[in-house]
Design a protein around this motif. Sequence first.
Motif, PDB file in Angstrom:
ATOM      1  N   THR A 191       0.836  -1.212   0.000  1.00 40.34           N
ATOM      2  CA  THR A 191       0.000   0.000   0.000  1.00 40.34           C
ATOM      3  C   THR A 191       0.864   1.253   0.000  1.00 40.34           C
ATOM      4  O   THR A 191       0.493   2.271  -0.601  1.00 40.34           O
ATOM      5  CB  THR A 191      -0.958   0.007   1.197  1.00 40.34           C
ATOM      6  OG1 THR A 191      -0.221  -0.170   2.415  1.00 40.34           O
ATOM      7  CG2 THR A 191      -1.986  -1.114   1.078  1.00 40.34           C
ATOM      8  N   ASP A 196      -3.772  -0.617  -4.272  1.00 44.20           N
ATOM      9  CA  ASP A 196      -5.065  -0.629  -3.586  1.00 44.20           C
ATOM     10  C   ASP A 196      -5.209  -1.950  -2.840  1.00 44.20           C
ATOM     11  O   ASP A 196      -4.786  -3.005  -3.331  1.00 44.20           O
ATOM     12  CB  ASP A 196      -6.191  -0.476  -4.608  1.00 44.20           C
ATOM     13  CG  ASP A 196      -7.559  -0.434  -3.949  1.00 44.20           C
ATOM     14  OD1 ASP A 196      -7.889   0.594  -3.348  1.00 44.20           O
ATOM     15  OD2 ASP A 196      -8.267  -1.460  -4.031  1.00 44.20           O
ATOM     16  N   ALA A 197      -5.818  -1.911  -1.654  1.00 45.76           N
ATOM     17  CA  ALA A 197      -5.920  -3.119  -0.832  1.00 45.76           C
ATOM     18  C   ALA A 197      -6.605  -4.251  -1.584  1.00 45.76           C
ATOM     19  O   ALA A 197      -6.194  -5.416  -1.485  1.00 45.76           O
ATOM     20  CB  ALA A 197      -6.654  -2.817   0.475  1.00 45.76           C
ATOM     21  N   ALA A 198      -7.642  -3.942  -2.332  1.00 48.10           N
ATOM     22  CA  ALA A 198      -8.396  -4.978  -3.040  1.00 48.10           C
ATOM     23  C   ALA A 198      -7.612  -5.577  -4.198  1.00 48.10           C
ATOM     24  O   ALA A 198      -7.999  -6.627  -4.729  1.00 48.10           O
ATOM     25  CB  ALA A 198      -9.717  -4.411  -3.542  1.00 48.10           C
ATOM     26  N   SER A 246      -6.089  -7.717  10.228  1.00 42.33           N
ATOM     27  CA  SER A 246      -7.082  -6.657  10.032  1.00 42.33           C
ATOM     28  C   SER A 246      -7.290  -5.839  11.301  1.00 42.33           C
ATOM     29  O   SER A 246      -7.602  -4.641  11.230  1.00 42.33           O
ATOM     30  CB  SER A 246      -8.410  -7.257   9.561  1.00 42.33           C
ATOM     31  OG  SER A 246      -8.261  -7.854   8.294  1.00 42.33           O
ATOM     32  N   SER A 251      -6.895  -1.493   6.971  1.00 46.10           N
ATOM     33  CA  SER A 251      -7.006  -1.576   5.511  1.00 46.10           C
ATOM     34  C   SER A 251      -6.910  -3.009   5.011  1.00 46.10           C
ATOM     35  O   SER A 251      -7.367  -3.324   3.902  1.00 46.10           O
ATOM     36  CB  SER A 251      -5.904  -0.745   4.847  1.00 46.10           C
ATOM     37  OG  SER A 251      -4.611  -1.240   5.189  1.00 46.10           O
ATOM     38  N   ALA A 253      -8.598  -5.453   5.865  1.00 50.90           N
ATOM     39  CA  ALA A 253      -9.915  -6.076   5.793  1.00 50.90           C
ATOM     40  C   ALA A 253     -10.393  -6.223   4.357  1.00 50.90           C
ATOM     41  O   ALA A 253     -11.232  -7.088   4.058  1.00 50.90           O
ATOM     42  CB  ALA A 253     -10.920  -5.271   6.610  1.00 50.90           C
ATOM     43  N   ASP A 254      -9.869  -5.396   3.451  1.00 48.61           N
ATOM     44  CA  ASP A 254     -10.273  -5.455   2.049  1.00 48.61           C
ATOM     45  C   ASP A 254      -9.357  -6.329   1.197  1.00 48.61           C
ATOM     46  O   ASP A 254      -9.560  -6.434  -0.018  1.00 48.61           O
ATOM     47  CB  ASP A 254     -10.286  -4.032   1.465  1.00 48.61           C
ATOM     48  CG  ASP A 254     -11.330  -3.146   2.122  1.00 48.61           C
ATOM     49  OD1 ASP A 254     -12.403  -3.679   2.490  1.00 48.61           O
ATOM     50  OD2 ASP A 254     -11.069  -1.936   2.282  1.00 48.61           O
ATOM     51  N   VAL A 255      -8.357  -6.942   1.806  1.00 45.75           N
ATOM     52  CA  VAL A 255      -7.393  -7.737   1.046  1.00 45.75           C
ATOM     53  C   VAL A 255      -7.906  -9.172   0.903  1.00 45.75           C
ATOM     54  O   VAL A 255      -8.158  -9.849   1.896  1.00 45.75           O
ATOM     55  CB  VAL A 255      -6.022  -7.743   1.749  1.00 45.75           C
ATOM     56  CG1 VAL A 255      -5.052  -8.693   1.040  1.00 45.75           C
ATOM     57  CG2 VAL A 255      -5.438  -6.332   1.802  1.00 45.75           C
ATOM     58  N   PRO A 256      -8.084  -9.670  -0.312  1.00 43.02           N
ATOM     59  CA  PRO A 256      -8.548 -11.047  -0.500  1.00 43.02           C
ATOM     60  C   PRO A 256      -7.424 -12.047  -0.219  1.00 43.02           C
ATOM     61  O   PRO A 256      -6.239 -11.759  -0.401  1.00 43.02           O
ATOM     62  CB  PRO A 256      -8.956 -11.090  -1.968  1.00 43.02           C
ATOM     63  CG  PRO A 256      -8.125 -10.034  -2.616  1.00 43.02           C
ATOM     64  CD  PRO A 256      -7.920  -8.959  -1.594  1.00 43.02           C
TER      65      PRO A 256
END
Length: 391
Positions: A191, A196-198, A246, A251, A253-256
């Motif tokens: 990051t 982007d986290a996603a 998380s 941030s 929390a949005d990482v798959p």
Amino acid sequence: MTAATVPFASAPAASGPEFVESPVAYDGILLAGFGGPEGQDDVIPFLRNVTRGRGIPDERLEEVAHHYRHFGGVSPINAQNRGLKAALESELVRRGIDLPVYWGNRNWAPYLSDAVTEASESGDTTLLAFATSAYSSFSSCRQYREDFARVLDETGLGETVTIDKIRPFYDHPGFVTSFVEGVRDAITAFTADGADAAAIQVLFTTHSVPTDDALRSGPRDVDWGSGGAYAAQHEAVAAWVMSRVSELLPSAADVPWELVYQSRSGPASQPWLEPDICDVIEGLPARGRTAVAVVPLGFVSDHMEVLWDLDTEAKDAAAEAGLAFVRTPTPGVSDSFVAGIVDLIQERLEGRPAANRAHVTALGPAFDVCRPGCCENIRAGFKPAAAGIAP
């Protein structure tokens, strides 16, 4: 149950309780490793040991040997176990625990038979074994138990030496701490570089095993799902790691993330646990990913499967896919891991009640004494095994 239910066991473990909740006066620790070659001339003899009984010709073994030859014929695993032995000895002294540590391997010198013989000759006959594999499966748990039984039989020490085994430690805090730190640091670095986290993918990876073996891993009276205890334990630990990361790094929390497998070595006709890590990496750009963090969740230290299959093959796959790549650390000889092993030793010295044992998932703590039929090898059948109820 009778005292003979668990062969080669200490008196408190011999009747087969799930948890040994009475103190045991161990007089030695047995560090049980896989072993590895320490020079080019060792590579083929070592691989013959690994594949003993399977009739694999040297020509085929040479196909695997190039992994070791790439690193001068030296596996890192023996040096790592020397370091782990020294670190354990220091931590035991620091805590005032007067126990020697004997180190022996399954497949290369020093062999388990040498370690057990040395312990016996020193008068240390009630041993507690720590195997350098955290999860439930044939190769990571039961095979070590079979090794202990085989060694006691071959050396003729089965009447005088007992070997209990520390429980599978897949969700012990000391083991998982390094993975939490590694994932946190990888996401932070990605990051900071603008990802982007996603668009960051976390891949938790472990050694693949035959599907039939996976289905038979762990206690047989539990419905573990399609991958048996082996897959369920990895999934549970990976989920916990991401949850903890998380908490430390919102941030994330949005990482798959997902669990993948590596290092399969069986014939193509034999089903093994999937998906393969390199196949998944190849498909990540189509999912909108720009970076991948590979987490060696199934490994205690930087084995050859980490140095070659991850740091070489998976890294190359990520480069071909145009992905930023990070491989996070294994526990190795980190302070948290070494302290965690000694915590596990103290559990058994004290006979700590199961309700007071450290674990981070709902699956744990794992049993001290393996249950009947646990981690069967369907191809070879049941062989005598220490530290568990027969078969």
